[in-house]
Design a protein around this motif. Structure first.
Motif, PDB file in Angstrom:
ATOM      1  N   GLY A 187       0.934  -1.334   0.066  1.00  0.00           N
ATOM      2  CA  GLY A 187      -0.150   0.173   0.032  1.00  0.00           C
ATOM      3  C   GLY A 187       0.884   1.223   0.036  1.00  0.00           C
ATOM      4  N   ALA A 188       0.336   2.386  -0.076  1.00  0.00           N
ATOM      5  CA  ALA A 188       1.049   3.789  -0.075  1.00  0.00           C
ATOM      6  C   ALA A 188       1.293   4.246   1.259  1.00  0.00           C
ATOM      7  CB  ALA A 188       0.096   4.673  -1.139  1.00  0.00           C
ATOM      8  N   ASP A 189       0.639   3.863   2.249  1.00  0.00           N
ATOM      9  CA  ASP A 189       0.701   4.356   3.699  1.00  0.00           C
ATOM     10  C   ASP A 189       1.852   4.119   4.176  1.00  0.00           C
ATOM     11  OD1 ASP A 189       0.387   5.789   6.136  1.00  0.00           O
ATOM     12  OD2 ASP A 189      -1.596   4.840   6.640  1.00  0.00           O
ATOM     13  N   LYS A 190       3.006   4.862   4.205  1.00  0.00           N
ATOM     14  CA  LYS A 190       4.384   4.619   4.743  1.00  0.00           C
ATOM     15  C   LYS A 190       4.232   4.679   6.543  1.00  0.00           C
ATOM     16  CE  LYS A 190       6.204   4.583   0.903  1.00  0.00           C
ATOM     17  NZ  LYS A 190       7.227   3.708   0.085  1.00  0.00           N
ATOM     18  N   ASP A 191       3.102   5.000   6.847  1.00  0.00           N
ATOM     19  CA  ASP A 191       2.964   5.155   8.419  1.00  0.00           C
ATOM     20  C   ASP A 191       2.370   3.913   8.968  1.00  0.00           C
ATOM     21  OD1 ASP A 191       4.602   7.308   8.996  1.00  0.00           O
ATOM     22  OD2 ASP A 191       2.873   8.595   8.088  1.00  0.00           O
ATOM     23  N   ALA A 192       1.469   3.038   8.005  1.00  0.00           N
ATOM     24  CA  ALA A 192       0.661   2.070   8.499  1.00  0.00           C
ATOM     25  C   ALA A 192       1.423   0.879   9.195  1.00  0.00           C
ATOM     26  CB  ALA A 192       0.316   1.361   7.111  1.00  0.00           C
ATOM     27  N   VAL A 193       1.039   0.256  10.140  1.00  0.00           N
ATOM     28  CA  VAL A 193       1.672  -0.905  10.728  1.00  0.00           C
ATOM     29  C   VAL A 193       1.578  -1.999  10.154  1.00  0.00           C
ATOM     30  CG1 VAL A 193       1.686  -1.879  13.261  1.00  0.00           C
ATOM     31  CG2 VAL A 193       1.007   0.408  13.184  1.00  0.00           C
ATOM     32  N   ALA A 200      10.661  -3.562   2.807  1.00  0.00           N
ATOM     33  CA  ALA A 200       9.600  -2.809   3.096  1.00  0.00           C
ATOM     34  C   ALA A 200      10.421  -1.515   3.644  1.00  0.00           C
ATOM     35  CB  ALA A 200       8.716  -3.229   4.043  1.00  0.00           C
ATOM     36  N   VAL A 201      11.361  -2.058   4.611  1.00  0.00           N
ATOM     37  CA  VAL A 201      12.230  -0.817   5.476  1.00  0.00           C
ATOM     38  C   VAL A 201      12.708   0.108   4.258  1.00  0.00           C
ATOM     39  CG1 VAL A 201      14.213  -0.368   6.800  1.00  0.00           C
ATOM     40  CG2 VAL A 201      12.183  -2.126   7.360  1.00  0.00           C
ATOM     41  N   ALA A 202      13.425  -0.514   3.227  1.00  0.00           N
ATOM     42  CA  ALA A 202      13.925   0.358   2.349  1.00  0.00           C
ATOM     43  C   ALA A 202      13.108   1.166   1.608  1.00  0.00           C
ATOM     44  CB  ALA A 202      14.898  -0.772   1.243  1.00  0.00           C
ATOM     45  N   ALA A 203      11.780   0.875   1.331  1.00  0.00           N
ATOM     46  CA  ALA A 203      11.050   1.582   0.597  1.00  0.00           C
ATOM     47  C   ALA A 203      10.308   2.742   1.484  1.00  0.00           C
ATOM     48  CB  ALA A 203       9.764   0.707   0.040  1.00  0.00           C
ATOM     49  N   GLY A 204      10.813   2.932   2.844  1.00  0.00           N
ATOM     50  CA  GLY A 204      10.279   3.894   3.736  1.00  0.00           C
ATOM     51  C   GLY A 204       9.191   3.406   4.416  1.00  0.00           C
ATOM     52  N   PHE A 205       9.056   2.536   4.924  1.00  0.00           N
ATOM     53  CA  PHE A 205       7.694   1.936   5.861  1.00  0.00           C
ATOM     54  C   PHE A 205       8.299   1.991   7.161  1.00  0.00           C
ATOM     55  CE2 PHE A 205       6.070   0.562   1.737  1.00  0.00           C
ATOM     56  CZ  PHE A 205       4.820   0.640   1.884  1.00  0.00           C
ATOM     57  N   LYS A 206       7.645   2.782   7.921  1.00  0.00           N
ATOM     58  CA  LYS A 206       8.085   3.220   9.162  1.00  0.00           C
ATOM     59  C   LYS A 206       7.816   2.079  10.506  1.00  0.00           C
ATOM     60  CE  LYS A 206       8.250   8.159   7.936  1.00  0.00           C
ATOM     61  NZ  LYS A 206       7.438   7.882   6.729  1.00  0.00           N
ATOM     62  N   ASN A 207       6.698   1.551  10.229  1.00  0.00           N
ATOM     63  CA  ASN A 207       6.085   0.619  11.564  1.00  0.00           C
ATOM     64  C   ASN A 207       5.924  -0.761  10.751  1.00  0.00           C
ATOM     65  OD1 ASN A 207       5.465   2.821  13.292  1.00  0.00           O
ATOM     66  ND2 ASN A 207       3.959   3.466  11.751  1.00  0.00           N
TER      67      ASN A 207
END
Length: 147
Positions: free
Chosen positions: A94-100, A120-127
């Motif tokens: 998905g597009a929400d990089k703040d999603a858990v 996922a981490v490299a793509a900027g997902f934070k959680n």
């Protein structure tokens, strides 16, 4: 007789590199690392609590394993992971990089999950949460299962 032996040896020497190329150099076996930078390593009980709060779960096991049983609400992400080049198409997340998000495979030897978490981490997902113990831990804990 000696000529025949040398001819056979020459054939073997020519074929040997070809055979070596058929063995996947990328294949990793054994236990995965205990932690991965940028992600939180969690147990099945933690995953269950996060799911109750709305986390999204992505299962990187093969589709047949997913069909046999999976964490309720999980999305099969096996097609998005390329174990050959150790990558993942993160569009599935998905597009929400703040999603858990929770990513898991079979268990502590699930390298596809490692590749997915790193992507996922490299793509900027934070959680990013990694259920390292995977499906083995979830099902052994007696938690709900969907088919």
């Amino acid at each position: 007789m000696r000529w025949i032996t040398l001819t056979r040896l020459a054939r073997v020497l020519v074929l040997l590199p070809c055979l070596a190329m058929t063995v996947p150099a990328f294949a990793q076996t054994g236990e995965t690392p205990a932690t991965l930078d940028g992600a939180k390593t969690i147990a099945a009980a933690d995953a269950k609590a996060l799911l109750a709060k709305g986390a999204k779960v992505f299962d990187v096991r093969k589709k047949a394993s997913f069909a046999d049983g999976h964490i309720p609400g999980a999305k099969s992400a096996s097609a998005a992971v390329n174990a050959n080049d150790k990558t993942m198409d993160t569009a599935i997340l998905g597009a929400d990089k703040d999603a858990v998000i929770i990513i898991h495979g079979h268990g502590t030897d699930g390298w596809s999950a490692v590749y997915a978490v790193k992507a996922a981490v490299a793509a900027g997902f934070k959680n990013v949460n990694w259920l390292r113990s995977g499906w083995a831990d979830w099902s052994a804990s007696g938690f709900p299962v969907e088919n």
